[in-house]
Scaffold this motif. Structure first.
Motif: not given
Length: 539
Positions: A351-370
Motif C-alpha cells: 500500500a502507498t497510503a492509509p486505509q489501503q491493503v495491497v499485496v505484492n511479491g518478492m524473492s531474495p537472490s537465492q530464492r530459498n524461502t519455504q
C-alpha cells in the motif's frame, strides 16, 4: 631436433589449435551446476583434450522441465588454448556533465535511473527528483509497516529510490524486446554490481537482497559525473511557458522548502503516484484511462511447487532452482493469468497510503524461502468500468483496496482464504503459515471480491488445477488484494518524439506513464525518452 626448433614447432601447433567456439548443449542439472563438469562434457562430446579448454563462458541458460528427465539448455563459448580477452559484460562510458544543459528527471525508479544514466552518455546533466528516501533509509520504513501496521505515504514498497522494483523482487524478464536494447539494460546492471548471471538466465533475477546495492552504485555514477539526486523532494507542479514544459516546482518533505528546477522534464513517477495523475487531470494535461489486471496473491509451499513442476516427489534436489510456473486462460472473455511469480519468496504489503491493503511479491537472490507466490489476476478493461473519467480505473482500484482494508480490520493484516475453500465458496476456519509478515486474517474473499473478478478467478483456478495436478489445494492460500499490476492511466505522448501530445519538453516515461511493465521495459523506455530529449535539445 634442437630445443629451439622443438619450441618453435610447439608454439606453431598451439597457435593453430587456438580457437573460440560457440556450442549449444543439453546437459543434466548436475552437469550444468559446475563449470568443471561442463568442460568435461564438452571435451567428451567434441573430442577435445580437456586440458586445452582454458575457459567456458555460459551465454544462455534455460531449464526444460516438460518431461520427467529434466535438462538444462546451455549456449556456451569455449576458449581453447586461450583465455577471454574481454569482460563478460559491455562497459558504458559515463563522462563529466557538470557544465552541460540540465534535464529534470522526476522519479528514481528504473525509468528515471536509466533515463539519467543515458542523459549522461548524451552529454546532458540529469537532475533527479525523488519523493521517497534513498534505498537504505527506505528499508527502515518498510520494516515499520509490520511493526506499527502503518504505511508512510512517501516511503514504502512503491515510493523511494529504486521504485517499486527495488524491494519487490528485482525480476528482469520482459517480453518487450522491440522498443530498445534489453541487453544494454542488463549490461548496465552488471556494470553497477549485478551478477553476470542475469546476462545468461532465461528469466534473469537480481534479488531484493542484492538490488539495493546496485541502485546505490547507479546513484553514485550520476553524482560522480556531475548530476544531482534530491530525495524527499516532491514535484508539486510543472512549470510552463505557453505549451512548453520548462521545469518543475518542488516541495522538500522534511523542511517544507520550495524550490524550482529548470529544464525539460522526463516524468517517470511510477504506477502508484496517484497525486500526479490527479494533478495532470485537474490541469487538463491529456491523459486517458488504461486497462489493468486485479486479483490476489496466491502462496504455496515452495516444496509443493517444486514437486509439481519438476515431476518428482523429491522436489528440486541439489542442482535445480526453486521452480517457477506460468498460467494463462480465458474466462468469460477476459484473461486470467499468473503474474510476477516469486519462487522461494515472500508476500509483502505494498500500500502507498492509509486505509489501503495491497499485496505484492518478492524473492531474495537465492530464492530459498519455504514459500512460492504469484499474482493471480483478471483482466479489467476500460469499458468494464462505467463513465468517461480518465481516472475511473484508478478510482476503481482505490475502492477495492479500501474494501480490503476494511476486511482486514483496518490494519495491514491481509484478508486471506485457503485456495480450495475459495473455489468451493466456504470460509477458511484456519489458515496455513504464511510469509506475509504483518499477518493474515481469515476472510470470505469469494463473497466480497467483485463478481467479475471472483468468479473468473474460481474458474481459472479449476482450469489450472486440471493442468497441474496438486496445484488446486488447501495447502495454498489466497491473500488480498493484488491491484498494482500496472498503471491505471496512460499519459498521452507522440509516438515519434515520445513527447507529450501537446506539451513540448514533457516526456512521460516508463510504467507510470503507461508505456512499460517491469524493471527492464521501464529502463528501456527511460533510455528512449532520454534520446528523444537530447534530440529536442539538438544533442
Amino acid at each position: 631436433m634442437t630445443d629451439a626448433i622443438f619450441l618453435f614447432y610447439r608454439g606453431i601447433t598451439t597457435l593453430l589449435n587456438t580457437m573460440i567456439k560457440e556450442l549449444q548443449i543439453r546437459v543434466s542439472p548436475q552437469v550444468a551446476a559446475a563449470e568443471s563438469a561442463i568442460r568435461e562434457f564438452i571435451a567428451r562430446e567434441q573430442a577435445i583434450d580437456a586440458r586445452t579448454i582454458c575457459h567456458v563462458r555460459v551465454l544462455k541458460r534455460s531449464i526444460d522441465a516438460r518431461q520427467r528427465n529434466i535438462v538444462v539448455n546451455l549456449t556456451v563459448r569455449v576458449y581453447v588454448n586461450e583465455m577471454p580477452a574481454d569482460e563478460p559484460f559491455t562497459v558504458t562510458h559515463y563522462g563529466d556533465v557538470s557544465e552541460c544543459p540540465a534535464v529534470v528527471v522526476v522519479g528514481a525508479g528504473p525509468g528515471g535511473l536509466f533515463a539519467a544514466l543515458r542523459l549522461i552518455e548524451l552529454h546532458l546533466r540529469p537532475i533527479v527528483i525523488e519523493r521517497g528516501k534513498d534505498v537504505r533509509e527506505r528499508k527502515k520504513d518498510l520494516a515499520a509497516i509490520t511493526r506499527t501496521q502503518q504505511v508512510d505515504p512517501e516511503s514504502n514498497y512503491c515510493f523511494g529510490e529504486g521504485g517499486a522494483g527495488a524491494y519487490s523482487d528485482g525480476k528482469l524478464y520482459t517480453r518487450s524486446k522491440k522498443r530498445g536494447s534489453v541487453d544494454k539494460i542488463l549490461n548496465v546492471f552488471c556494470q553497477h554490481g549485478a551478477s553476470t548471471a542475469i546476462l545468461t538466465d532465461a528469466h534473469p533475477h537480481i534479488g531484493t537482497d542484492k538490488l539495493p546495492r546496485v541502485i546505490e552504485n547507479m546513484r553514485s555514477t550520476i553524482l560522480r559525473c556531475g548530476g544531482e539526486v534530491h530525495f524527499q523532494t516532491k514535484m508539486t507542479a510543472l512549470t510552463l511557458s505557453g505549451d512548453e514544459v520548462v521545469g518543475v516546482e518542488t516541495l522538500h518533505l522534511l523542511t517544507g522548502q520550495t524550490r524550482a528546477f529548470r529544464g525539460p522534464v522526463i516524468l517517470a513517477t511510477g504506477h502508484s503516484a496517484r497525486d500526479v495523475y490527479q494533478y495532470l487531470a485537474a490541469n487538463e494535461v491529456e491523459i486517458e484511462a488504461k486497462g489493468i489486471a486485479v486479483g490476489v496473491r496466491l502462496e504455496h509451499p515452495s516444496a509443493l511447487i517444486d514437486r509439481i513442476q519438476y515431476h518428482n516427489k523429491e522436489g528440486r534436489g541439489r542442482y535445480l532452482p526453486a521452480a517457477e510456473y506460468s498460467f494463462v486462460t480465458q474466462v468469460d472473455g477476459r484473461g486470467v493469468y499468473s503474474f510476477c511469480m516469486c519462487p522461494g519468496g515472500f508476500v509483502i504489503p505494498a500500500a502507498t497510503a492509509p486505509q489501503q491493503v495491497v499485496v505484492n511479491g518478492m524473492s531474495p537472490s537465492q530464492r530459498n524461502t519455504q514459500w512460492s507466490n504469484s499474482g493471480m489476476v483478471v483482466e479489467l478493461r476500460t469499458d468494464d468500468v462505467e463513465g468517461d473519467d480518465p481516472l475511473r480505473m484508478m478510482r476503481w482500484q482505490q475502492r477495492l483496496e479500501q474494501e480490503c482494508w476494511q476486511q482486514a480490520n483496518r490494519k495491514q493484516t491481509a484478508p486471506a482464504q485457503r485456495m480450495a475453500d475459495f473455489v468451493k465458496g466456504r470460509l477458511s476456519y484456519d489458515l496455513p503459515k504464511s510469509s506475509y509478515a504483518p499477518g493474515l486474517i481469515s476472510s470470505p474473499l469469494h463473497f466480497w471480491l467483485p463478481e467479475g473478478i471472483g468468479s473468473r478467478l474460481r474458474q481459472g483456478f479449476e482450469k489450472f488445477g486440471q493442468m497441474r495436478r496438486g496445484f488446486l489445494t488447501n495447502e495454498a492460500v489466497l491473500i488480498g488484494v493484488e491491484t498494482r499490476t500496472s498503471a491505471p492511466v496512460r499519459i498521452l505522448r507522440c509516438g515519434d518524439t515520445l513527447q507529450h501530445v501537446r506539451l513540448r519538453g514533457l516526456f512521460p516515461c516508463g510504467e507510470g506513464a503507461g508505456y512499460a511493465g517491469g524493471i527492464v521495459s521501464a529502463g528501456v523506455d527511460g533510455e528512449r525518452c532520454a534520446d528523444s530529449c537530447a534530440e529536442m535539445l539538438g544533442k
